[in-house]
Design an enzyme around this catalytic site. Sequence first.
Site, PDB file in Angstrom:
ATOM      1  N   HIS A  97      -0.584  -1.009  -4.537  1.00  0.00           N
ATOM      2  CA  HIS A  97      -1.936  -0.657  -4.217  1.00  0.00           C
ATOM      3  C   HIS A  97      -2.088   0.786  -3.716  1.00  0.00           C
ATOM      4  O   HIS A  97      -1.411   1.458  -3.012  1.00  0.00           O
ATOM      5  CB  HIS A  97      -2.152  -1.523  -2.745  1.00  0.00           C
ATOM      6  N   HIS A 137      -7.622   1.363  -5.207  1.00  0.00           N
ATOM      7  CA  HIS A 137      -8.829   1.120  -4.244  1.00  0.00           C
ATOM      8  C   HIS A 137      -9.607   2.348  -3.952  1.00  0.00           C
ATOM      9  O   HIS A 137      -8.742   3.400  -3.277  1.00  0.00           O
ATOM     10  CB  HIS A 137      -8.115   0.443  -2.854  1.00  0.00           C
ATOM     11  N   SER A 152       0.768  -1.329  -0.017  1.00  0.00           N
ATOM     12  CA  SER A 152       0.092   0.143  -0.069  1.00  0.00           C
ATOM     13  C   SER A 152       0.895   1.281  -0.022  1.00  0.00           C
ATOM     14  O   SER A 152       1.497   1.480   1.179  1.00  0.00           O
ATOM     15  CB  SER A 152      -1.049   0.043   1.227  1.00  0.00           C
TER      16      SER A 152
HETATM   17  C1  DX5 Z   1      -6.960   1.489   4.449  1.00  0.00           C
HETATM   18  C2  DX5 Z   1      -6.336   1.393   3.431  1.00  0.00           C
HETATM   19  C3  DX5 Z   1      -5.321   0.183   3.487  1.00  0.00           C
HETATM   20  C4  DX5 Z   1      -4.141   0.842   4.431  1.00  0.00           C
HETATM   21  C5  DX5 Z   1      -3.371  -0.440   4.598  1.00  0.00           C
HETATM   22  O1  DX5 Z   1      -8.111   2.297   4.602  1.00  0.00           O
HETATM   23  O2  DX5 Z   1      -7.283   0.722   2.316  1.00  0.00           O
HETATM   24  O3  DX5 Z   1      -4.802  -0.076   2.145  1.00  0.00           O
HETATM   25  O4  DX5 Z   1      -3.449   1.841   3.895  1.00  0.00           O
HETATM   26  O5  DX5 Z   1      -2.394  -0.042   5.578  1.00  0.00           O
HETATM   27  P1  DX5 Z   1      -1.713  -1.036   6.840  1.00  0.00           P
HETATM   28  O6  DX5 Z   1      -1.195  -2.282   6.035  1.00  0.00           O
HETATM   29  O7  DX5 Z   1      -0.990  -0.236   7.486  1.00  0.00           O
HETATM   30  O8  DX5 Z   1      -3.190  -1.431   7.617  1.00  0.00           O
HETATM   31 ZN    ZN Z   2      -6.503  -0.129   0.720  1.00  0.00          ZN
END
Ligand code: DX5
Ligand code: ZN
Length: 207
Positions: free
Chosen positions: A31, A62, A7
Amino acid sequence: MVEIAPSMLGANFGEMKRDAELVAPHSAYLHMDVMDGHFVPNITMGPDLVKSLRGIGKLDVHLMVTDPSNFINDFSDAGADIISVHVEANNPQKAIELIKKQNIKAGIALNPSTPASAIEPFVDSIDMILVMSVEPGYCGQSFNENTIQRVKKYRKKYPEKIIEVDGGVGPGNAAILAEAGANLLVAGSAIFGSPDPIEVILDMKKG
Ligand code: DX5
Ligand code: ZN
């Protein structure tokens, strides 16, 4: 086999390209978390930032926005390979149709508090189920354990779909999620918060 999608919300925004180039060779997708300050309280990135990473890796966008249909063409033009829209957003079916018109993969995302059955009306028209394991909005939240059962049920019911899990994922729960049937794991803080992001990715891929 489980694949990883770092992400980029967890990366250093001043060095986004450097961070993307570091992780992309070991990752299935980058992502990209798009938030509009309305569907969720946070504001993150738009099509120009997504476009700046085009060509470095495949892009998994996303959308955490209230009206996803308004943004599909912009993110498709920016180079998205997958676009996911939330079942809780306005008119997901229309957004999915717009995504499919662009000949890219479509995902349906749902929050941990949303009943698992909410995706049923959309499942036939999508490629991927994005199972949120935190309430969306921020990196670094803790993993909701109910996700494991949710993934198992979806895998049994939808053997052909990509099942992506997003939120609080890292080396500590990658194996159990892979075993439950997830095939794409998103991780932000676990990867970019580590002094050795590649090692974390390789560790998670062991499944
Ligand atoms: C949350 C996002 C995730 C987030 C993941 O709203 O959709 O993709 O960035 O971050 P981690 O892995 O730190 O939970
Ligand atoms: Zn996400």
